[in-house]
Design an enzyme around this catalytic site. Structure first.
Site, PDB file in Angstrom:
ATOM      1  CG  ASP A 243      10.655  -1.415   4.206  1.00  0.00           C
ATOM      2  OD1 ASP A 243       9.548  -1.794   4.610  1.00  0.00           O
ATOM      3  OD2 ASP A 243      11.156  -1.805   3.142  1.00  0.00           O
TER       4      ASP A 243
ATOM      5  CB  THR B 258      -0.885   0.023   1.262  1.00  0.00           C
ATOM      6  OG1 THR B 258      -0.063  -0.305   2.388  1.00  0.00           O
ATOM      7  CG2 THR B 258      -2.015  -0.982   1.166  1.00  0.00           C
TER       8      THR B 258
ATOM      9  N   GLY C 122      12.897 -10.347   4.537  1.00  0.00           N
ATOM     10  CA  GLY C 122      11.756  -9.431   4.504  1.00  0.00           C
ATOM     11  C   GLY C 122      11.579  -8.672   5.803  1.00  0.00           C
TER      12      GLY C 122
HETATM   13  C1  GLA Z   1       8.942  -4.107   0.769  1.00  0.00           C
HETATM   14  C2  GLA Z   1       9.184  -2.642   0.458  1.00  0.00           C
HETATM   15  C3  GLA Z   1       8.176  -1.751   1.166  1.00  0.00           C
HETATM   16  C4  GLA Z   1       6.754  -2.218   0.945  1.00  0.00           C
HETATM   17  C5  GLA Z   1       6.649  -3.714   1.211  1.00  0.00           C
HETATM   18  C6  GLA Z   1       5.293  -4.258   0.891  1.00  0.00           C
HETATM   19  O1  GLA Z   1       9.228  -4.363   2.104  1.00  0.00           O
HETATM   20  O2  GLA Z   1      10.484  -2.286   0.841  1.00  0.00           O
HETATM   21  O3  GLA Z   1       8.352  -0.411   0.743  1.00  0.00           O
HETATM   22  O4  GLA Z   1       6.322  -1.908  -0.351  1.00  0.00           O
HETATM   23  O5  GLA Z   1       7.611  -4.450   0.473  1.00  0.00           O
HETATM   24  O6  GLA Z   1       4.352  -3.721   1.730  1.00  0.00           O
END
Ligand code: GLA
Length: 362
Positions: free
Chosen positions: A153, A18, A105
């Site tokens: 992030d 999003t 992640g």
């Molecule tokens: C990765 C990206 C974020 C975001 C997420 C999905 O972590 O770095 O900016 O788009 O994917 O929510």
């Protein structure tokens, strides 16, 4: 003089893909993080060393090239971005030490970028405000490293507050800390250990698909499609792929807002079904899950989790489950047994405690 700052990794409670749609996200910082120690030098060299990598990687500040430096590019990008904005910088020695697993992640890259940026800001007394710091760290990652991430992030790494989740409005780039007390409940992280290494192209494809859908719908971002207008918007799109992307993003924004309302009302237990619905949307509409993620979610739910979902960009990485604290051991055993049955690599499970954002360390 040396200065050290620590910036955390994050999990995202809800609100996935999003951020680049100018929508809402609800991440929180985890205990794992990266500590950057910086010192000025008398030449124009930036030297980056890591406890976890070979090195150091060195480059002269005037000759920094976007796309260079490998793992050290995240730190070089901070220096490049500052130099590009016209700041006179001395050479710098940067040492980083991170316990955020890479490729899981959990935003090890944002932890690295944000620890270096806050340490350099402090060392050189640059006085960057919160918006400038966000822009700096995003430029380092987007423009120097070339990762088209959406900003959530970095916000989480910079602004998280202990025992809270961070409600992020990705249009205004404002944040609000929402209490998320975890005593009878716990957030369990299941690191599937399936690295999201091939995810770059898929991430870009979704991002471009969302932008294309917004263009066709005549809005500046999918954030602007109201839930009540979703069916009408879907009817205007020919391609199934774009329709699925729009449905995920619009419903996901709505789930974030409902989650925030429930947390504001002190009802953490009630958010479980929203987390699970988010996973289903990512599995069936956005199509960013892999079997390791789906198996972990199902095992957690079977073991009594109130809700579970993958967190982060997808195609690997981690799942989170919201559980009664006393059910934690049973849930871990259930996920391990399910992975064993499927012959997957054994997962790594640990509780996530909402932790502070970037801060100076002694
Ligand atoms: C990765 C990206 C974020 C975001 C997420 C999905 O972590 O770095 O900016 O788009 O994917 O929510």
């Amino acid at each position: 003089m040396t200065v050290s700052w620590r910036a955390p990794g994050r999990v995202n409670l809800i609100g996935e893909h999003t951020d680049y749609n100018a929508g809402f996200a609800l991440p929180f910082a985890i205990e794992q993080g990266c500590t950057a120690t910086v010192e000025a030098r008398h030449d124009d060299v930036v030297s980056v060393a890591s406890r976890q990598q070979d090195g150091p990687v060195e480059a002269s500040i005037g000759r920094l090239q976007p796309g260079s430096g490998g793992w050290a590019g995240y730190a070089l990008g901070v220096v490049w971005s500052l130099a590009e904005s016209g700041r006179e910088l001395p050479g710098l020695t940067v040492e980083v030490d991170s316990d955020v697993p890479v490729g899981s992640g959990l935003s090890s890259s944002a932890a690295l970028v944000c620890s270096v940026a806050t340490a350099v800001d402090d060392l050189l007394d640059l006085g960057l405000d919160a918006d400038e710091m966000l822009a700096l760290t995003r430029r380092a990652e987007n423009d120097f490293v070339g990762a088209p991430t959406g900003g959530m992030d970095q916000l989480a790494a910079l602004r998280s507050v202990e025992s809270h989740v961070l409600f992020c409005d990705m249009r205004s780039l404002t944040t609000r800390a929402v209490p998320f007390p975890l005593d009878e409940l716990a957030v369990l992280v299941v690191d599937t250990r399936a690295e999201h290494q091939h995810a770059g192209g898929e991430y870009r494809r979704r991002r471009e698909g969302c932008e294309e859908a917004a263009r066709r719908l005549g809005v500046s971002a999918l954030r602007d499609v109201a839930p009540d207008d979703l069916d009408a918007a879907l009817a205007r799109l020919d391609e199934d792929e774009l329709r699925r992307y729009v449905r995920h993003v619009v419903t996901e924004d709505e789930r974030v807002l409902r989650t925030v309302d429930l947390l504001d009302a002190g009802d953490s237990r009630a958010i479980g079904p929203l987390l699970t619905a988010s996973h289903v949307s990512m599995r069936d509409d956005f199509r960013i899950t892999i079997p390791q993620l789906d198996v972990a979610v199902d095992a957690l739910l079977d073991a009594g989790a109130l809700g579970a979902r993958m967190t982060g960009g997808g195609f690997g990485g981690c799942v989170i489950g919201l559980l009664p604290t006393k059910g934690m051991d049973e849930a871990i055993a259930a996920v391990e047994a399910a992975y064993d049955r499927e012959s997957f690599t054994a997962p790594r499970c640990f509780p996530a405690r909402p932790s502070p954002g970037a801060h100076r360390t002694p």
